[in-house]
Scaffold this active site. Sequence first.
Site, PDB file in Angstrom:
ATOM      1  N   GLY A   1       0.765  -1.338   0.181  1.00 22.86           N
ATOM      2  CA  GLY A   1       0.194   0.044   0.010  1.00 22.86           C
ATOM      3  C   GLY A   1       0.976   1.249  -0.039  1.00 22.86           C
TER       4      GLY A   1
ATOM      5  CD  GLU B   1      -8.626  -6.643   3.314  1.00 24.80           C
ATOM      6  OE1 GLU B   1      -9.277  -5.941   2.365  1.00 24.80           O
ATOM      7  OE2 GLU B   1      -8.427  -7.942   3.202  1.00 24.80           O
TER       8      GLU B   1
ATOM      9  CE1 TYR C   1      -5.634  -0.013   6.347  1.00 29.72           C
ATOM     10  CE2 TYR C   1      -6.012  -1.660   4.691  1.00 29.72           C
ATOM     11  CZ  TYR C   1      -5.403  -1.194   5.750  1.00 29.72           C
ATOM     12  OH  TYR C   1      -4.365  -1.950   6.128  1.00 29.72           O
TER      13      TYR C   1
ATOM     14  NE  ARG D   1      -8.013  -7.204  -1.776  1.00 26.97           N
ATOM     15  CZ  ARG D   1      -6.890  -7.225  -0.676  1.00 26.97           C
ATOM     16  NH1 ARG D   1      -6.018  -6.406  -0.854  1.00 26.97           N
ATOM     17  NH2 ARG D   1      -6.922  -8.286   0.027  1.00 26.97           N
TER      18      ARG D   1
ATOM     19  CG  HIS E   1      -6.656  -4.551   8.820  1.00 29.30           C
ATOM     20  ND1 HIS E   1      -6.563  -5.928   8.340  1.00 29.30           N
ATOM     21  CD2 HIS E   1      -6.370  -3.554   7.960  1.00 29.30           C
ATOM     22  CE1 HIS E   1      -5.596  -5.664   7.253  1.00 29.30           C
ATOM     23  NE2 HIS E   1      -5.621  -4.521   7.065  1.00 29.30           N
TER      24      HIS E   1
ATOM     25  CB  CYS F   1       3.290 -19.789   9.865  1.00 29.67           C
ATOM     26  SG  CYS F   1       4.559 -19.060   8.736  1.00 29.67           S
TER      27      CYS F   1
ATOM     28  CD  GLN G   1       6.115 -19.017  12.998  1.00 27.06           C
ATOM     29  OE1 GLN G   1       5.477 -20.201  12.729  1.00 27.06           O
ATOM     30  NE2 GLN G   1       7.266 -19.246  13.483  1.00 27.06           N
TER      31      GLN G   1
ATOM     32  CB  CYS H   1       4.760 -12.328   5.775  1.00 28.85           C
ATOM     33  SG  CYS H   1       3.507 -13.568   5.852  1.00 28.85           S
TER      34      CYS H   1
ATOM     35  CB  VAL I   1      25.206 -39.511  13.291  1.00 28.43           C
ATOM     36  CG1 VAL I   1      26.538 -39.330  12.959  1.00 28.43           C
ATOM     37  CG2 VAL I   1      24.206 -39.559  12.145  1.00 28.43           C
TER      38      VAL I   1
ATOM     39  CG  ASP J   1      10.569 -19.388  15.286  1.00 23.74           C
ATOM     40  OD1 ASP J   1      11.634 -19.192  14.804  1.00 23.74           O
ATOM     41  OD2 ASP J   1       9.860 -18.353  15.565  1.00 23.74           O
TER      42      ASP J   1
HETATM   43  P1  FAD Z   1      14.241 -30.659  15.017  1.00 30.24           P
HETATM   44  O1  FAD Z   1      13.019 -30.233  14.287  1.00 30.24           O
HETATM   45  O2  FAD Z   1      14.311 -31.052  16.406  1.00 30.24           O
HETATM   46  O3  FAD Z   1      15.317 -31.570  14.440  1.00 30.24           O
HETATM   47  C1  FAD Z   1      16.253 -32.341  15.003  1.00 30.24           C
HETATM   48  C2  FAD Z   1      16.396 -33.670  14.317  1.00 30.24           C
HETATM   49  O4  FAD Z   1      17.710 -34.067  14.659  1.00 30.24           O
HETATM   50  C3  FAD Z   1      15.374 -34.674  14.668  1.00 30.24           C
HETATM   51  O5  FAD Z   1      14.617 -34.961  13.525  1.00 30.24           O
HETATM   52  C4  FAD Z   1      16.118 -35.818  15.371  1.00 30.24           C
HETATM   53  O6  FAD Z   1      15.550 -37.156  15.125  1.00 30.24           O
HETATM   54  C5  FAD Z   1      17.329 -35.598  14.944  1.00 30.24           C
HETATM   55  N1  FAD Z   1      18.646 -36.015  15.618  1.00 30.24           N
HETATM   56  C6  FAD Z   1      19.115 -35.530  16.938  1.00 30.24           C
HETATM   57  N2  FAD Z   1      19.964 -36.315  17.237  1.00 30.24           N
HETATM   58  C7  FAD Z   1      20.384 -36.947  16.318  1.00 30.24           C
HETATM   59  C8  FAD Z   1      21.417 -38.041  16.177  1.00 30.24           C
HETATM   60  N3  FAD Z   1      22.504 -38.125  17.125  1.00 30.24           N
HETATM   61  N4  FAD Z   1      21.607 -38.721  15.027  1.00 30.24           N
HETATM   62  C9  FAD Z   1      20.797 -38.471  13.935  1.00 30.24           C
HETATM   63  N5  FAD Z   1      19.613 -37.437  13.892  1.00 30.24           N
HETATM   64  C10 FAD Z   1      19.656 -36.942  15.230  1.00 30.24           C
HETATM   65  N6  FAD Z   1       7.787 -23.774  15.014  1.00 30.24           N
HETATM   66  C11 FAD Z   1       7.376 -22.690  13.993  1.00 30.24           C
HETATM   67  O7  FAD Z   1       8.214 -21.686  13.726  1.00 30.24           O
HETATM   68  N7  FAD Z   1       5.917 -22.625  13.948  1.00 30.24           N
HETATM   69  C12 FAD Z   1       4.907 -23.580  14.345  1.00 30.24           C
HETATM   70  O8  FAD Z   1       3.984 -23.174  14.111  1.00 30.24           O
HETATM   71  C13 FAD Z   1       5.724 -24.460  15.074  1.00 30.24           C
HETATM   72  N8  FAD Z   1       4.693 -25.375  15.662  1.00 30.24           N
HETATM   73  C14 FAD Z   1       5.088 -26.469  16.444  1.00 30.24           C
HETATM   74  C15 FAD Z   1       4.500 -27.212  16.951  1.00 30.24           C
HETATM   75  C16 FAD Z   1       4.626 -28.351  17.792  1.00 30.24           C
HETATM   76  C17 FAD Z   1       3.829 -29.374  18.324  1.00 30.24           C
HETATM   77  C18 FAD Z   1       6.043 -28.438  17.798  1.00 30.24           C
HETATM   78  C19 FAD Z   1       6.660 -29.656  18.602  1.00 30.24           C
HETATM   79  C20 FAD Z   1       7.172 -27.511  17.401  1.00 30.24           C
HETATM   80  C21 FAD Z   1       6.527 -26.575  16.586  1.00 30.24           C
HETATM   81  N9  FAD Z   1       7.516 -25.653  16.011  1.00 30.24           N
HETATM   82  C22 FAD Z   1       6.869 -24.380  15.356  1.00 30.24           C
HETATM   83  C23 FAD Z   1       8.885 -25.796  16.313  1.00 30.24           C
HETATM   84  C24 FAD Z   1       9.745 -26.093  15.260  1.00 30.24           C
HETATM   85  O9  FAD Z   1       9.339 -27.353  14.862  1.00 30.24           O
HETATM   86  C25 FAD Z   1      11.167 -26.102  15.646  1.00 30.24           C
HETATM   87  O10 FAD Z   1      11.693 -24.806  16.309  1.00 30.24           O
HETATM   88  C26 FAD Z   1      11.895 -26.549  14.776  1.00 30.24           C
HETATM   89  O11 FAD Z   1      11.663 -27.807  14.404  1.00 30.24           O
HETATM   90  C27 FAD Z   1      13.477 -26.864  15.381  1.00 30.24           C
HETATM   91  O12 FAD Z   1      14.307 -27.251  14.337  1.00 30.24           O
HETATM   92  P2  FAD Z   1      15.764 -27.995  14.232  1.00 30.24           P
HETATM   93  O13 FAD Z   1      16.002 -28.432  13.099  1.00 30.24           O
HETATM   94  O14 FAD Z   1      16.780 -27.308  15.117  1.00 30.24           O
HETATM   95  O15 FAD Z   1      15.454 -29.366  14.915  1.00 30.24           O
HETATM   96  P1  NAP Z   2       8.049 -22.017  25.050  1.00 22.46           P
HETATM   97  O1  NAP Z   2       7.201 -21.242  24.354  1.00 22.46           O
HETATM   98  O2  NAP Z   2       9.505 -21.759  25.806  1.00 22.46           O
HETATM   99  O3  NAP Z   2       7.152 -22.321  26.244  1.00 22.46           O
HETATM  100  C1  NAP Z   2       7.379 -23.349  27.469  1.00 22.46           C
HETATM  101  C2  NAP Z   2       6.444 -23.200  28.428  1.00 22.46           C
HETATM  102  O4  NAP Z   2       6.894 -24.087  29.531  1.00 22.46           O
HETATM  103  C3  NAP Z   2       6.211 -21.689  29.150  1.00 22.46           C
HETATM  104  O5  NAP Z   2       5.069 -21.515  28.917  1.00 22.46           O
HETATM  105  C4  NAP Z   2       6.941 -21.629  30.428  1.00 22.46           C
HETATM  106  O6  NAP Z   2       5.930 -20.986  31.015  1.00 22.46           O
HETATM  107  C5  NAP Z   2       7.070 -23.174  30.869  1.00 22.46           C
HETATM  108  N1  NAP Z   2       8.226 -23.668  31.757  1.00 22.46           N
HETATM  109  C6  NAP Z   2       9.443 -23.232  31.280  1.00 22.46           C
HETATM  110  N2  NAP Z   2      10.383 -23.741  32.082  1.00 22.46           N
HETATM  111  C7  NAP Z   2       9.706 -24.552  33.059  1.00 22.46           C
HETATM  112  C8  NAP Z   2       9.799 -25.269  34.088  1.00 22.46           C
HETATM  113  N3  NAP Z   2      11.212 -25.655  34.495  1.00 22.46           N
HETATM  114  N4  NAP Z   2       8.764 -25.955  34.887  1.00 22.46           N
HETATM  115  C9  NAP Z   2       7.520 -25.978  34.221  1.00 22.46           C
HETATM  116  N5  NAP Z   2       7.137 -25.076  33.234  1.00 22.46           N
HETATM  117  C10 NAP Z   2       8.397 -24.476  32.473  1.00 22.46           C
HETATM  118  O7  NAP Z   2       8.665 -23.653  24.457  1.00 22.46           O
HETATM  119  P2  NAP Z   2       7.529 -24.313  23.687  1.00 22.46           P
HETATM  120  O8  NAP Z   2       6.136 -24.193  23.919  1.00 22.46           O
HETATM  121  O9  NAP Z   2       8.344 -25.933  24.004  1.00 22.46           O
HETATM  122  O10 NAP Z   2       7.714 -24.104  22.238  1.00 22.46           O
HETATM  123  C11 NAP Z   2       9.094 -24.410  21.583  1.00 22.46           C
HETATM  124  C12 NAP Z   2       9.390 -23.579  20.667  1.00 22.46           C
HETATM  125  O11 NAP Z   2       8.385 -23.940  19.527  1.00 22.46           O
HETATM  126  C13 NAP Z   2       9.025 -22.070  20.880  1.00 22.46           C
HETATM  127  O12 NAP Z   2      10.157 -21.195  20.933  1.00 22.46           O
HETATM  128  C14 NAP Z   2       7.854 -21.754  19.939  1.00 22.46           C
HETATM  129  O13 NAP Z   2       8.386 -20.471  19.416  1.00 22.46           O
HETATM  130  C15 NAP Z   2       7.780 -22.762  18.786  1.00 22.46           C
HETATM  131  N6  NAP Z   2       6.479 -23.124  18.396  1.00 22.46           N
HETATM  132  C16 NAP Z   2       5.903 -22.116  17.911  1.00 22.46           C
HETATM  133  C17 NAP Z   2       4.772 -22.206  17.507  1.00 22.46           C
HETATM  134  C18 NAP Z   2       3.846 -21.035  16.892  1.00 22.46           C
HETATM  135  O14 NAP Z   2       2.665 -21.128  16.523  1.00 22.46           O
HETATM  136  N7  NAP Z   2       4.566 -20.276  16.293  1.00 22.46           N
HETATM  137  C19 NAP Z   2       4.077 -23.300  17.997  1.00 22.46           C
HETATM  138  C20 NAP Z   2       4.705 -24.303  18.613  1.00 22.46           C
HETATM  139  C21 NAP Z   2       6.001 -24.186  18.854  1.00 22.46           C
HETATM  140  P3  NAP Z   2       6.071 -20.674  32.869  1.00 22.46           P
HETATM  141  O15 NAP Z   2       7.620 -20.450  32.866  1.00 22.46           O
HETATM  142  O16 NAP Z   2       5.311 -19.584  32.965  1.00 22.46           O
HETATM  143  O17 NAP Z   2       5.587 -21.910  33.334  1.00 22.46           O
HETATM  144 FE1  SF4 Z   3       4.518 -18.048   6.704  1.00 25.69          FE
HETATM  145 FE2  SF4 Z   3       4.446 -15.902   5.381  1.00 25.69          FE
HETATM  146 FE3  SF4 Z   3       6.090 -17.295   4.518  1.00 25.69          FE
HETATM  147 FE4  SF4 Z   3       3.440 -18.027   4.231  1.00 25.69          FE
HETATM  148  S1  SF4 Z   3       4.632 -16.352   3.553  1.00 25.69           S
HETATM  149  S2  SF4 Z   3       5.026 -19.395   5.056  1.00 25.69           S
HETATM  150  S3  SF4 Z   3       2.717 -17.157   6.294  1.00 25.69           S
HETATM  151  S4  SF4 Z   3       6.163 -16.514   6.654  1.00 25.69           S
END
Ligand code: FAD
Ligand code: NAP
Ligand code: SF4
Length: 675
Positions: free
Chosen positions: A59, A165, A167, A215, A253, A338, A340, A342, A449, A660
């Site tokens: 915009g 939206e 505006y 629009r 919005h 997501c 996240q 943008c 590994v 994340d």
């Molecule tokens: P990981 O994704 O944890 O990958 C690590 C990999 O290493 C694993 O596959 C594991 O098996 C492998 N590994 C570990 N040790 C070894 C070894 N010795 N040998 C071989 N392989 C090994 N993030 C977002 O940005 N947006 C979201 O909406 C979002 N939603 C989420 C929802 C859920 C339920 C969860 C659990 C996570 C979400 N996240 C989200 C977080 C995001 O998925 C993580 O931040 C991201 O996957 C981290 O990436 P990574 O590659 O560092 O680790």
């Molecule tokens: P997180 O966002 O850091 O949340 C962890 C939660 O655990 C907090 O709410 C915290 O709350 C609690 N906690 C921390 N230490 C604790 C302790 N010692 N005992 C008990 N509670 C404790 O981490 P996450 O939920 O595991 O997510 C991991 C990452 O994935 C995040 O950084 C997030 O960005 C990403 N993720 C993103 C999305 C998304 O939609 N963008 C979705 C899922 C995951 P209190 O300390 O208040 O208890």
């Molecule tokens: Fe997520 Fe935005 Fe990328 Fe689409 S354009 S995947 S919403 S960050």
Amino acid sequence: MAEYPHLMAPLDLGFTTLKNRVLMGSMHTGLEETGDWNRVAEFYAERARGGVSLMVTGGIGPNKEGGVAAGAAAMLTQKDIENHSVVTDRVHKAGGKIAMQILHAGRYAFNPDCVAPSPIKSPISLFQPTELDEEGIEKQIADIAAAAVRAKDAGYDGVEIMGSEGYLLNEFLVTHTNKRTDDWGGSYENRMRLPVEVVRRTRAATGSDFIIIYRLSMIDLIPNGSTHEEVVQLAQAVEKAGATIINTGIGWHEARIPTIATSVPRAAFSWVTKKLMGKVSIPIITSNRINTPEVAEDVLATGCADMVSMARPMLADAYFVNKAEAGKGWQIAPCIACNQACLDHTFGGKLSSCLVNPRACNETELAVNKAAAAKTVAIVGAGPAGLSVALTAAERGHSVTLFDKADEIGGQLNMAKQVPGKEEFWGLVDWYKAMVADLGIEVKLGHEVGADELLDFDEVVIATGVVPRDPEIPGQDGANVLSYIDVLRGKAPVGDKVAVIGAGGIGFDVSEYLVYGDNSPTENLPEWMAEWGVTDPAKHRGGLAPEGPQPHAPARAVTLVQRKATKHGKGLGKTTGWIHRASLKMMDVNFVGGVNYERIEEGGLMVSFGEARENPTLIEADTIVLCAGQVSERSLADALIAKGITPHVIGGADVAGELDAKRAIDQGTRLAATL
Ligand code: FAD
Ligand code: NAP
Ligand code: SF4
């Protein structure tokens, strides 16, 4: 025959032809505000090279009072014309067409001088607008038409007049914001005078060979919004006034209904656009949550629109159209909606990019070139961090071996995709699988590994991610306690009454998984519409169902617990956190904060409150799920360092806090660009 015949069909506009039916919708990326016009030009030129037929810029304000905020991009001076010419030249050389969006923000402007039909502050604004007088209205019309003329001088193929939206132009249309009693308020004819006059004057000022997209808000999703009959009346008037194309706007919005988040079903609003088809003779564009060529083709083939607008998908993959046209749709990096990198960035005052594609808006800064010398690269961990290194390193010509101890690639994305409303993560994992195969990356799955296997590689990347944090709560070893991994991997049965410990991203996701059960409204449009109270604007003004949101009954009773006393979900995404909170509230999830965890016992979770650990309370639960955050899995990195090898450590293995997928992918891509 082309795989997507409707999508790839040219569109004849009379004085010019669009080569296909894909419009890149307007996005406020913040690029124009950087003042680096080479960077702006490269962003758009890359997308023109990628095959999109027409792009709309972010915009651009027609005057100071209408800019989205102080310092926002505007088209006011000869210097602006020169700056924008850099963009249009580059786009035209790349074979594309581009229209400039003229956005008058009205009462949404973050500006004490903002103006509106009536002096009513919006619920999402800081400033009360000044009511425009007759002279003020005339000035707004003249300024918009003048901005369009400057856009033409700058080489744009057209303009998009932002009329949706919530505006300025949209504000004149509805009694929610227009309380005027003069010729610009009262009857609908009067309320639509401003948008129609703006189009008429813009056409008169720019001549006949210039694209004017209007629009139009087809479903306002606010109280006292437009009816469908009013939408048709406006569309016909706008056509008569000289518009070339009508584009769809969905929701103001300030609406409390999600319209583009990932939990919104794909193409959720194309039925709204379809209602206008046949009522005007100019082409109509539909938009919102269209992110694959299959969905886009279906929308067109079923007569919902003449053309499709995709905005965020063009951030995720600039070459979307070319890949679809070549029949290589599997190569398209998917937008997972997501927000996240943008919209969350935009609203956080940061430059936009894309979680899936960190090069978006960084085209001049993050170059991915062929490596001077091919190396052998070992990557341990096939989560998003490891995968992004693998893809970029392989693209650059390196020989990549990717290890994971799991049986499939994707890391934690494989848990994210299980969450109702996050189904788009399936597409992301599938895309990684396809690209790993396409790029000839050697993948060794089911393979934990050890350090000794990595000694002979030129480069070693440790992307081993994270492990759950141990919250050290007495009783956590009981049979009634599960980790989020047990739950999301479907490894263990969960009771009917659940306490979730930790209200971070994962605690929210696990709660949604537990309350929605097998029933994801994202997969079922009528159910999603009922959940949020969306209905046909031909039946009820603004498309708001009079009975309000009607979610289905929760599958379980969930209490979401955190130690912080702050609002639950405070750290969630800027533009999506409210949706997660609202969803859980609708599903009767009980938010409990400010607790100390005393112990877990058979009947549930015992908590207390305050520093003095007062008011002991049992949160009754059959199952307690631990979502207490994560810590880095660095054992392999440490073992390598002990052997004198310094690996690259990225993603969760590097830093677990605030990790994340956005950071993991960005870090992986940037590392690979330097190997
Ligand atoms: P990981 O994704 O944890 O990958 C690590 C990999 O290493 C694993 O596959 C594991 O098996 C492998 N590994 C570990 N040790 C070894 C070894 N010795 N040998 C071989 N392989 C090994 N993030 C977002 O940005 N947006 C979201 O909406 C979002 N939603 C989420 C929802 C859920 C339920 C969860 C659990 C996570 C979400 N996240 C989200 C977080 C995001 O998925 C993580 O931040 C991201 O996957 C981290 O990436 P990574 O590659 O560092 O680790
Ligand atoms: P997180 O966002 O850091 O949340 C962890 C939660 O655990 C907090 O709410 C915290 O709350 C609690 N906690 C921390 N230490 C604790 C302790 N010692 N005992 C008990 N509670 C404790 O981490 P996450 O939920 O595991 O997510 C991991 C990452 O994935 C995040 O950084 C997030 O960005 C990403 N993720 C993103 C999305 C998304 O939609 N963008 C979705 C899922 C995951 P209190 O300390 O208040 O208890
Ligand atoms: Fe997520 Fe935005 Fe990328 Fe689409 S354009 S995947 S919403 S960050």
